[in-house]
Design an enzyme around this catalytic site. Structure first.
Site, PDB file in Angstrom:
ATOM      1  CG  PHE A 117      -2.386  -0.065   0.870  1.00 21.31           C
ATOM      2  CD1 PHE A 117      -2.943  -1.209   0.339  1.00 21.31           C
ATOM      3  CD2 PHE A 117      -3.210   1.041   1.059  1.00 21.31           C
ATOM      4  CE1 PHE A 117      -4.294  -1.257  -0.008  1.00 21.31           C
ATOM      5  CE2 PHE A 117      -4.563   1.002   0.714  1.00 21.31           C
ATOM      6  CZ  PHE A 117      -5.106  -0.142   0.185  1.00 21.31           C
ATOM      7  CG  HIS A 233      -7.843   7.746  -2.679  1.00 18.62           C
ATOM      8  ND1 HIS A 233      -7.463   7.255  -3.902  1.00 18.62           N
ATOM      9  CD2 HIS A 233      -7.714   6.715  -1.805  1.00 18.62           C
ATOM     10  CE1 HIS A 233      -7.117   5.974  -3.764  1.00 18.62           C
ATOM     11  NE2 HIS A 233      -7.254   5.629  -2.502  1.00 18.62           N
TER      12      HIS A 233
END
Ligand SMILES: Cc1cc2nc3c(=O)[nH]c(=O)nc-3n(C[C@H](O)[C@H](O)[C@H](O)COP(=O)(O)OP(=O)(O)OC[C@H]3O[C@@H](n4cnc5c(N)ncnc54)[C@H](O)[C@@H]3O)c2cc1C
Length: 569
Positions: A117, A233
């Protein structure tokens, strides 16, 4: 069981709230626990989490690396004692979830799989395909059902915290099905009400993410911390804002500009697609401004390309992403690149709480996205939030359970009077109000677009000043709103009006906190102050509610073994 009086009352049926409820039950099985949620718990925003939860599980990983990644990711605004505690607890919580039946995705040998991630130096994100939040929420929800002492108030909408002698003694709530307003008293109350994404127009957050708990605490005199820290994001679907999980890049997806170039080599050369969200969102915005984005009916976008992964991997690891592509864009991600652009996603700021979730008000705790315990600083790393909900939900539950032993029950007379006042406020101010010419939806949209413009990926003094001016205007208009539906049963117009009030309070705190922080740190990027300024701003912003607007103070960050350094990837 008397459904209006508890030892511990939890506001929120998402991952943090349910985890807290279980922790209370396990700490002291004799305690009566209430859990209030404005929607059926399985509809909480946690259900839409896709990518996974971070924890140190392998012997090749270490607490120090997870702590360092989180602190560097936070641009050194995280409190290092909180981070240290978090990285140690997270693996225990992930294993606990396994024991409660969470169907984590597996390797061929049966061990729990991990994926990479953004901003993490090693693979440490556990997941359940690309529907991690759905499975995690199911797991804690099912587990909570075995405790008879947890009594649920589903579809009950909290409007106010009840405060007596500077102590929180419960809440007032509207039973949405009947429209009845009632008081629920408790020796301790835990806020776990989630994020506030809906103060922006373009967001991944569900409709119910309206910052209620933050506003409830703020109005009651508990400050909000680091509200300028709003996460964008990099990969939302244009128009809908639906999230394309970071796991797509974790699995090997590329971001390409309109030249077909992996442009991140100019911004995060060592991490590329696995750079942190704030830096990638800024890189995309810069590429757009320099003419290297694609143009579409809903603005500029980039390509996120997974075609090289092949159909088998996509179907095994990212089946939901293929479904989203089909349903919402009309593409097959096996054959077509996915259009994406930065989208408001997560609130690092929140109710000022300490490492156990305790706030400055006796009897009031906060956990999960509505809280700021000092973990995420100026930028959260992807997959730390689900783990945060588990670790700090459990911590708040344990702390509240331990505290209630020493507290007397709340008195009845003031509660009756407080309920009467709040009923009058809601009925007089909304339901039975005469006159008014402003529509809720119009003020809400104006606020959302103003937030996108004034407090987006990049900010300036002019933009933020204009935003605070506009927000003052929206608050004045809010005083003149008109509600058409005066019925009591399932009056969603009423709850939408109350939510708009909560959102406006949160938006004002964001704008003022952002205007006052004259530096760039993590997600807070000021064009007029492009450098980080540790001397002046290695501090948390603490916003207190006053009628005239937020009063800001600053509090030192708790440092530890990781010295603040320049943040390069
Ligand atoms: C699309 C998406 C994907 C994500 N993916 C990931 C991921 O892969 N990994 C990760 O770590 N994080 C992820 N996140 C972030 C993470 O999911 C959230 O931060 C986290 O789930 C929040 O959980 P919570 O328990 O704090 O709140 P929520 O799950 O939002 O629950 C809030 C609860 O509060 C209740 N509530 C709110 N207001 C009131 C009121 N006035 N009265 C009564 N009840 C109220 C609601 O009914 C609800 O039950 C994602 C977020 C989004 C939006």
């Amino acid at each position: 069981m008397d459904p209006t009086s508890y030892d511990v009352l939890i506001i929120g049926g998402g991952l943090a709230g349910i985890r807290a409820a279980i922790a209370v039950a396990e700490t002291n099985p004799r305690l009566k626990i209430g859990m209030v949620s404005k929607v059926y718990p399985m509809r909480s925003h946690t259900v839409s989490a896709e990518g996974g939860a971070a924890a140190v599980l392998s012997k090749d990983d270490s607490y120090d690396t997870h702590a360092f990644d989180t602190i560097k990711g936070s641009d050194y605004l995280a409190d290092q004692d909180v981070v240290e505690a978090f990285v140690r607890e997270a693996p225990l919580e992930v294993v606990q979830m396994e024991h409660w039946g969470c169907p984590w995705s597996r390797n061929a040998d049966g061990t729990v799989a991990v994926r990479p991630f953004g901003g993490m130096t090693t693979w440490r994100t556990v997941f359940a395909a690309d529907k991690s939040g759905f499975h995690m929420l199911h797991t804690v929800f099912q587990t909570s059902l075995k405790y008879d002492q947890i009594h649920r108030h589903d579809e009950a909408f909290v409007t106010k915290l009840l405060v007596e002698n500077s102590r929180c003694v419960g809440v007032t709530a509207i039973d949405v099905r009947s429209g009845q307003m009632y008081a629920i008293t408790a020796k301790a109350t835990i806020l776990a009400t989630g994020g506030l994404g809906r103060i922006y127009a373009f967001t991944t957050n569900g409709n119910i993410c309206t910052g209620d708990g933050m506003a409830l605490a703020y109005r009651a005199g508990v400050p909000l911390k680091d509200m300028e820290m709003v996460q964008f994001h990099p990969t939302g679907l244009p128009f809908t804002g639906i999230l394309i999980t970071e796991a797509v890049r974790g699995e090997g997806g590329y971001l390409l500009n309109n030249q077909g170039e992996r442009f991140l080599k100019r911004y995060v050369p060592n991490k590329m697609e696995l750079g942190p969200r704030d830096i990638i969102s800024r890189a995309m915005t810069t590429e757009f401004e320099e003419g290297r984005g694609f143009e579409g009916p809903h603005g500029k976008y980039m390509h996120l390309d997974v075609r090289h992964l092949g159909e088998a991997t996509i179907d095994r690891r990212l089946p939901f992403m293929r479904e989203l592509g089909r349903e919402f864009v009309g593409i097959d991600i096996v054959k077509d690149p996915i259009p994406v652009r930065p989208v408001m996603h997560y609130m690092m700021g929140g109710v000022d709480a300490d490492i156990s979730g305790a706030t400055l008000m006796k009897g009031l705790y906060a956990a999960g996205e509505c809280a700021n315990v000092g973990l995420n600083g100026a930028n959260r790393l992807g997959s730390n939030s689900l783990s945060e909900c588990l670790v700090f939900g459990a911590a708040a539950g344990r702390a509240a359970a331990e505290q209630v032993g020493s507290l007397a029950a709340a008195g009845a007379n003031p509660i009756e009077a407080m309920l009467k006042d709040e009923t009058k406020r809601v009925e007089g101010g909304f339901l039975d109000k005469k006159g008014g010419d402003e529509r809720i939806a119009e003020i809400r949209e104006d606020m959302q677009h103003s937030m996108d413009e004034g407090a987006g990926v990049y900010r300036t003094k002019e933009g933020l000043t204009e935003l605070t001016r506009r927000l003052d205007g929206f608050r004045e208009r809010f005083e003149r709103i008109k509600i058409d539906d005066s019925s009591r049963v399932f009056n969603t117009e009423l709850t939408a009006a109350i939510e708009l009030g909560f959102m406006l309070d949160c938006a004002v705190a964001v704008a003022h906190s952002a205007l006052a922080r004259e530096e760039s740190r993590g997600a807070h990027a000021r064009r007029d102050f492009p450098e980080r300024n540790d001397e002046k701003y290695l501090k948390h912003t603490i916003a207190h509610h006053t009628e005239a607007g937020p009063r800001l103070e600053y509090r030192d960050v708790t440092l530890g073994k990781f010295e603040p350094k320049a943040r390069a990837y």
